[in-house]
Structures are given as C-alpha cells and as structure tokens.
Design an enzyme around this catalytic site. Structure first.
Site, PDB file in Angstrom:
ATOM      1  N   ALA A 123       0.808  -1.227   0.000  1.00 48.61           N
ATOM      2  CA  ALA A 123       0.000   0.000   0.000  1.00 48.61           C
ATOM      3  C   ALA A 123       0.836   1.269   0.000  1.00 48.61           C
ATOM      4  O   ALA A 123       0.325   2.358  -0.232  1.00 48.61           O
ATOM      5  CB  ALA A 123      -0.930  -0.007   1.212  1.00 48.61           C
ATOM      6  N   GLY A 124       2.127   1.124   0.254  1.00 48.44           N
ATOM      7  CA  GLY A 124       2.968   2.304   0.430  1.00 48.44           C
ATOM      8  C   GLY A 124       3.267   3.040  -0.873  1.00 48.44           C
ATOM      9  O   GLY A 124       3.047   2.532  -1.968  1.00 48.44           O
ATOM     10  N   ARG A 184      10.890   7.641  -4.723  1.00 48.52           N
ATOM     11  CA  ARG A 184      12.222   7.796  -5.327  1.00 48.52           C
ATOM     12  C   ARG A 184      12.329   7.219  -6.732  1.00 48.52           C
ATOM     13  O   ARG A 184      13.337   7.386  -7.403  1.00 48.52           O
ATOM     14  CB  ARG A 184      13.280   7.134  -4.411  1.00 48.52           C
ATOM     15  CG  ARG A 184      13.617   7.981  -3.220  1.00 48.52           C
ATOM     16  CD  ARG A 184      14.437   7.207  -2.216  1.00 48.52           C
ATOM     17  NE  ARG A 184      13.614   6.306  -1.426  1.00 48.52           N
ATOM     18  CZ  ARG A 184      14.086   5.469  -0.499  1.00 48.52           C
ATOM     19  NH1 ARG A 184      15.374   5.405  -0.283  1.00 48.52           N
ATOM     20  NH2 ARG A 184      13.277   4.686   0.188  1.00 48.52           N
ATOM     21  N   GLU A 210      13.938   0.862  14.431  1.00 48.63           N
ATOM     22  CA  GLU A 210      14.072   1.459  13.102  1.00 48.63           C
ATOM     23  C   GLU A 210      15.272   2.395  13.058  1.00 48.63           C
ATOM     24  O   GLU A 210      15.609   3.025  14.075  1.00 48.63           O
ATOM     25  CB  GLU A 210      12.792   2.224  12.742  1.00 48.63           C
ATOM     26  CG  GLU A 210      11.618   1.341  12.430  1.00 48.63           C
ATOM     27  CD  GLU A 210      11.924   0.305  11.375  1.00 48.63           C
ATOM     28  OE1 GLU A 210      12.203   0.685  10.228  1.00 48.63           O
ATOM     29  OE2 GLU A 210      11.903  -0.899  11.685  1.00 48.63           O
ATOM     30  N   ASN A 267      16.621  -6.116   9.830  1.00 51.02           N
ATOM     31  CA  ASN A 267      15.331  -6.763   9.600  1.00 51.02           C
ATOM     32  C   ASN A 267      15.009  -6.742   8.107  1.00 51.02           C
ATOM     33  O   ASN A 267      14.986  -5.688   7.482  1.00 51.02           O
ATOM     34  CB  ASN A 267      14.262  -5.985  10.381  1.00 51.02           C
ATOM     35  CG  ASN A 267      12.855  -6.417  10.031  1.00 51.02           C
ATOM     36  OD1 ASN A 267      12.614  -7.568   9.711  1.00 51.02           O
ATOM     37  ND2 ASN A 267      11.922  -5.470  10.100  1.00 51.02           N
ATOM     38  N   ASN A 302      16.816 -26.562 -43.629  1.00 51.39           N
ATOM     39  CA  ASN A 302      17.796 -25.484 -43.645  1.00 51.39           C
ATOM     40  C   ASN A 302      17.097 -24.221 -44.113  1.00 51.39           C
ATOM     41  O   ASN A 302      16.539 -24.167 -45.217  1.00 51.39           O
ATOM     42  CB  ASN A 302      18.951 -25.828 -44.587  1.00 51.39           C
ATOM     43  CG  ASN A 302      20.061 -24.794 -44.460  1.00 51.39           C
ATOM     44  OD1 ASN A 302      20.853 -24.818 -43.524  1.00 51.39           O
ATOM     45  ND2 ASN A 302      20.081 -23.838 -45.382  1.00 51.39           N
ATOM     46  N   ALA A 304      16.413 -19.523 -54.155  1.00 50.69           N
ATOM     47  CA  ALA A 304      16.806 -18.295 -53.465  1.00 50.69           C
ATOM     48  C   ALA A 304      16.058 -17.094 -54.033  1.00 50.69           C
ATOM     49  O   ALA A 304      15.768 -17.035 -55.228  1.00 50.69           O
ATOM     50  CB  ALA A 304      18.307 -18.085 -53.614  1.00 50.69           C
TER      51      ALA A 304
HETATM   52  C1  UD1 Z   1      10.557  -1.816   6.864  1.00 50.18           C
HETATM   53  C2  UD1 Z   1      10.799  -2.259   8.308  1.00 50.18           C
HETATM   54  C3  UD1 Z   1      12.303  -2.282   8.585  1.00 50.18           C
HETATM   55  C4  UD1 Z   1      12.988  -3.199   7.586  1.00 50.18           C
HETATM   56  C5  UD1 Z   1      12.641  -2.796   6.151  1.00 50.18           C
HETATM   57  C6  UD1 Z   1      13.156  -3.847   5.197  1.00 50.18           C
HETATM   58  C7  UD1 Z   1       8.885  -1.385   9.562  1.00 50.18           C
HETATM   59  C8  UD1 Z   1       8.430  -0.398  10.546  1.00 50.18           C
HETATM   60  N1  UD1 Z   1      10.169  -1.337   9.222  1.00 50.18           N
HETATM   61  O1  UD1 Z   1      11.029  -0.494   6.758  1.00 50.18           O
HETATM   62  O2  UD1 Z   1      12.558  -2.731   9.913  1.00 50.18           O
HETATM   63  O3  UD1 Z   1      14.394  -3.143   7.805  1.00 50.18           O
HETATM   64  O4  UD1 Z   1      11.218  -2.702   5.963  1.00 50.18           O
HETATM   65  O5  UD1 Z   1      12.932  -3.489   3.863  1.00 50.18           O
HETATM   66  O6  UD1 Z   1       8.108  -2.191   9.122  1.00 50.18           O
HETATM   67  N2  UD1 Z   1       3.538  -0.376   3.437  1.00 50.18           N
HETATM   68  C9  UD1 Z   1       2.172  -0.416   3.457  1.00 50.18           C
HETATM   69  N3  UD1 Z   1       1.502   0.480   4.215  1.00 50.18           N
HETATM   70  C10 UD1 Z   1       2.123   1.407   4.992  1.00 50.18           C
HETATM   71  C11 UD1 Z   1       3.536   1.435   4.968  1.00 50.18           C
HETATM   72  C12 UD1 Z   1       4.216   0.525   4.198  1.00 50.18           C
HETATM   73  O7  UD1 Z   1       1.545  -1.245   2.800  1.00 50.18           O
HETATM   74  O8  UD1 Z   1       1.428   2.176   5.668  1.00 50.18           O
HETATM   75  C13 UD1 Z   1       4.263  -1.353   2.611  1.00 50.18           C
HETATM   76  C14 UD1 Z   1       5.122  -0.732   1.521  1.00 50.18           C
HETATM   77  O9  UD1 Z   1       4.420  -0.628   0.302  1.00 50.18           O
HETATM   78  C15 UD1 Z   1       6.272  -1.718   1.416  1.00 50.18           C
HETATM   79  C16 UD1 Z   1       6.363  -2.327   2.811  1.00 50.18           C
HETATM   80  O10 UD1 Z   1       5.138  -2.069   3.440  1.00 50.18           O
HETATM   81  O11 UD1 Z   1       5.983  -2.729   0.481  1.00 50.18           O
HETATM   82  C17 UD1 Z   1       7.506  -1.759   3.646  1.00 50.18           C
HETATM   83  O12 UD1 Z   1       7.308  -0.388   3.825  1.00 50.18           O
HETATM   84  P1  UD1 Z   1       8.495   0.643   3.793  1.00 50.18           P
HETATM   85  O13 UD1 Z   1       7.951   1.990   3.987  1.00 50.18           O
HETATM   86  O14 UD1 Z   1       9.359   0.398   2.624  1.00 50.18           O
HETATM   87  O15 UD1 Z   1       9.250   0.225   5.147  1.00 50.18           O
HETATM   88  P2  UD1 Z   1      10.774   0.484   5.462  1.00 50.18           P
HETATM   89  O16 UD1 Z   1      10.945   1.860   5.980  1.00 50.18           O
HETATM   90  O17 UD1 Z   1      11.597   0.058   4.327  1.00 50.18           O
END
Ligand code: UD1
Ligand code: MG
Length: 421
Positions: free
Chosen positions: A12-13, A17, A156, A171, A345, A391
């Site tokens: 969902a994120g 970048r 984190e 993690n 061929n 040919a």
């Molecule tokens: C997360 C972990 C971190 C780990 C890292 C590895 C947490 C708090 N931290 O951090 O410990 O080292 O992944 O890659 O979990 N997403 C949602 N909804 C949200 C937020 C995120 O669906 O509200 C999804 C994103 O689309 C993504 C995944 O969760 O697929 C991870 O989210 P991201 O924001 O990338 O977490 P990191 O900060 O990388």
C-alpha cells in the site's frame, strides 16, 4: 509447507524515489512487475491463500495481480503495523501461521520462505524474523538481541541510538507469525516513534514482554532481501536475477559463453550440452532442447519451442516458432508464427511475412526442406516435406512435397549494354 499458511503482501505504500507516474510496485524487474514477483515467490513456496494490502495506486496493482490474491484496503498509509491490521477480517478465527512479506522485496527465494515457516513451527516461535548481516545497514531496522542472543526487538534506523546504529544485523521485512498472537499484539502497537507510524516491527517486543518465544533466521544470500526504491536498484536487482538464472542454467549443463551478455528470462527450459553464444536473449517460457547452438546475437521470443540439435545463428529473431530436431536457421532471419519440420535449412535472410496489418498467420514447413536465401514466406502458407525453394523467392502459394518452387523474375542479360551507356 503446511497447507494452512496464509501470506500477506504489503503493497500500500508510496514509492517516491522511482520518479514515475506509476506505482513503484508495478515497475518491472527482468520483465515482470515487482509485486508480481513478490506474490509468485509466496506461491512457489506452496502458499495459495495470499492477501495483498493495497492503497496507494491500488488500481495498477490490482490490474497486475488480478484474482490471484485477495485484497485488503489501507486507505491511509499509517505504517506497516497499521497495514497488517487491515487484513484482520481474513485472519480472525484462524489458527496457524501467517507469512508477512514486504511487497518491494522481490528476490526472496521460495526455499527461504519455506525455511522461515519450518523453523518457526519446529521451534514453536510466535514470531520468526528473516534477518541479514549487512556491512552498511543504513536505513534498515536493527535487530536487538540480549547477551544470550535472544531477539529482544527491532529498532528502526530513524529511531536508533548511535550505539544501536552500529548493529549490523537488519530486519529483512519478512516475518512468520502465529496468527492469534499477531492479532492480539497488533492491538497494542502505538505510533510513538520518530515517524509517528504504527510499526509492525513493534510486535516483536510486545510478544517478548508477554513471554512469547520469538526467533530469527539469518539469510545466507544477502541479495535475496534487497528492496527496490529507485531505478538504480531496479537495474541492480535485474542483474542479480539474470545472473542467478544464468548460473542455474550452467549448473544444469548448459554452456553460456558470456554471462554478461546472456539474457534468459523466467521459466525457460534449456537441455544439456546446448551452447548459448554472446548477446542472446531468450524470453520467458521458451523451451530449447539438447545439443543446440544459439547465437551470437539471437533473439528467441515468447512461445518458441526448439527441439534437439537445432542451430539458431546470428541476427536471427524467432517468435512462436516450433522447430523440430536438427533444423538450422543460421543467419539474418525472422521466423514468426511458424512450424519448421526436422532437418530443414532456412537460408540466410529468409523471413516469414506473418502480419498483414490486421492478423498474424502461420507458416508451416515440412521435414527436410531447403529454403534458399532471401526467401519471403507470405503466410498463411504451407510447404510440404522435402521441398526446395529457390533463393530470392516470394512464396505466396502452398508448395507440394518433393517440389522445387521458384517465385522470382527470370534474369535478362543485355550484352554490351553497360559498355555503350
Ligand atoms: C521496513 C521495516 C524495517 C525493515 C525494512 C526492510 C517497519 C516499521 N520497518 O522499513 O525494519 O528493515 O522494511 O525493507 O516495518 N507499506 C504499506 N503500508 C504502509 C507502509 C508501508 O503497505 O502504511 C508497505 C510498503 O508498500 C512496502 C512495505 O510495506 O511494500 C515496507 O514499507 P516501507 O515503507 O518500505 O518500510 P521500510 O521503511 O523500508
Ligand atoms: Mg522499504
């Protein structure tokens, strides 16, 4: 894998970048969307019941995943813990294990996922994390262990003290939880951190405080848990995946002359003792037999099935071509939507004219046929067994077996013409 395991893929994120109009998760790595790879990894580990958490640009993600998964909506992205809470309706009343995956970590091996669930089950752990040791752990959550090596929690990067930032164990964002205890722990997460988010990672400490056993599996191959945030990482992960496939091919008896210029996509089968010369691309799903020679500079597109002892030479493009044993397409050809019999061929420069602007049509060539150089085969057209095409012919009519076909203007020599010009 036990057949009751559920997988949750967090998708969902927002990925800022990538600098793209599209969601980061539908960007492709080696021809396949990041999110699709994440889901397929769970499927290949034997999990059928998969829930994708979607929110930001959910339409695009749903278009890619279709009905291969169930969906949970996260309207506001309040963190990974909040994300997993949105799947409660799929988890409530269920017992057993749930595997939680970051949608932006596409290279995880299915075997690693299986191992995580197996270890979690064997050790009776309520949470089992996948971790890795990174020389540069910047940006990742750090694993906090006590003197005895027991996992205490995850901090984190943004919340870590200087001392905690020194920790190299990170993690991976891939977890196996006990369903019932996860649901309880999620209720207790609070957004009291630098980012003001509900962290899924807080579940570990919550469980530990209750005396519930937690543990970790340290991944052996660090490339498995690389995430994708920008297009530079997209390229790096594509290369890693490509090298993995090439290496696997070589282990299975395929000679690859140059790893760096060989592009073999997913789900390709190649038989033993086949040689792949440089600058060759073989697209997903293609099957190639034993003792073949492919390239240099060959482009084997989708739908091709190549039997044993076939040669596909330089500057040859083939698409949906079914080629029987011992046939050769040695140079400068396009063969599309065709069936080529045994020991044919196909002369240099031969092309199938398979597209009239509206429809694609088929070319069929019988066994032991010889196609002279620079032949145009205007499809639909069928050549019987043992035909010989002169040919430079443009073949528009079927050719009966054992025949010679010539379809070109006769040559006229005007003697002295050029001298008197
Ligand atoms: C997360 C972990 C971190 C780990 C890292 C590895 C947490 C708090 N931290 O951090 O410990 O080292 O992944 O890659 O979990 N997403 C949602 N909804 C949200 C937020 C995120 O669906 O509200 C999804 C994103 O689309 C993504 C995944 O969760 O697929 C991870 O989210 P991201 O924001 O990338 O977490 P990191 O900060 O990388
Ligand atoms: Mg991330």
């Amino acid at each position: 894998m036990q057949n009751d395991v559920i997988a949750i893929v967090m998708a969902a994120g927002k990925g800022t970048r990538m600098k793209s109009k599209k969601s980061k998760l539908v960007q492709k790595i080696y021809g396949k969307e990041i999110i699709k790879r994440a889901v397929e990894n769970a499927q290949k580990a034997g999990i059928q019941d998969i829930v994708a958490i979607v929110g930001y640009q959910k339409e695009e993600i749903q278009e890619v995943l279709g009905n291969t998964v169930k969906y949970a909506m996260q309207e506001e992205q309040l963190g990974t813990g909040h994300a997993v809470m949105q799947t409660a309706k799929y988890l409530e009343g269920k017992k057993g294990k749930v595997l939680v995956l970051n949608g932006d970590v596409p290279l995880i091996r299915p075997e690693t996922l299986k191992k995580l669930v197996e270890k979690s089950t064997e050790n009776k752990e309520y949470a089992t994390l996948l971790t890795a040791i990174y020389d540069d752990p910047t940006g990742y959550g750090r694993i906090i262990r006590d003197e005895g090596g027991n996992i205490k929690g995850i901090v984190e990067h943004k919340d870590a003290t200087e001392e905690q930032k020194e920790i190299k164990e990170i993690n991976a964002g891939i977890y196996c939880f006990d369903i019932e205890e996860l649901l309880k722990a999620l209720q207790e997460i609070k957004p009291n951190n630098v980012q003001g988010e509900y962290y899924l990672t807080d579940v570990i400490k919550i469980m530990n405080d209750k005396g519930l056993k937690t543990g970790a599996v340290i991944v052996e191959d660090n490339t498995e848990i690389l995430g994708v945030n920008d297009r530079i990482q997209l390229e790096i992960l594509t290369r890693i995946l490509r090298m993995r496939i090439n290496t696997e091919m070589m282990k299975n008896g395929v000679t690859i002359e140059d790893m760096n210029t060989t592009y073999i996509y997913d789900d390709v089968e190649i038989g033993m003792d086949t040689v792949i010369h440089p600058n060759t691309t073989i697209k997903s799903g293609v099957k190639i037999g034993e003792d073949c020679e492919i390239g240099p500079n060959a482009y084997i597109r989708e739908g091709c099935q190549i039997a044993d002892k076939v040669k596909i030479g330089s500057f040859v493009e083939i698409k949906k071509a079914i080629i029987a044993t011992g046939s050769k397409v040695p140079h400068l050809s396009y063969m599309g939507d065709c069936e080529i019999g045994e020991k044919c061929n196909i002369g240099c420069g031969t092309i199938t004219c398979n597209y009239d602007g509206f429809n694609k049509s088929k070319t069929i060539i019988g066994n032991h046929s010889f196609i002279g150089s620079n032949t145009n085969l205007v499809a639909p057209v069928t050549l019987g067994d043992n035909t010989f095409i002169a040919a430079g012919s443009t073949i528009t009519e079927d050719v009966p077996a054992d025949s010679l076909a010539i379809a070109r203007q006769r040559q006229i020599n005007k003697e002295g013409w050029n001298k008197n010009k």
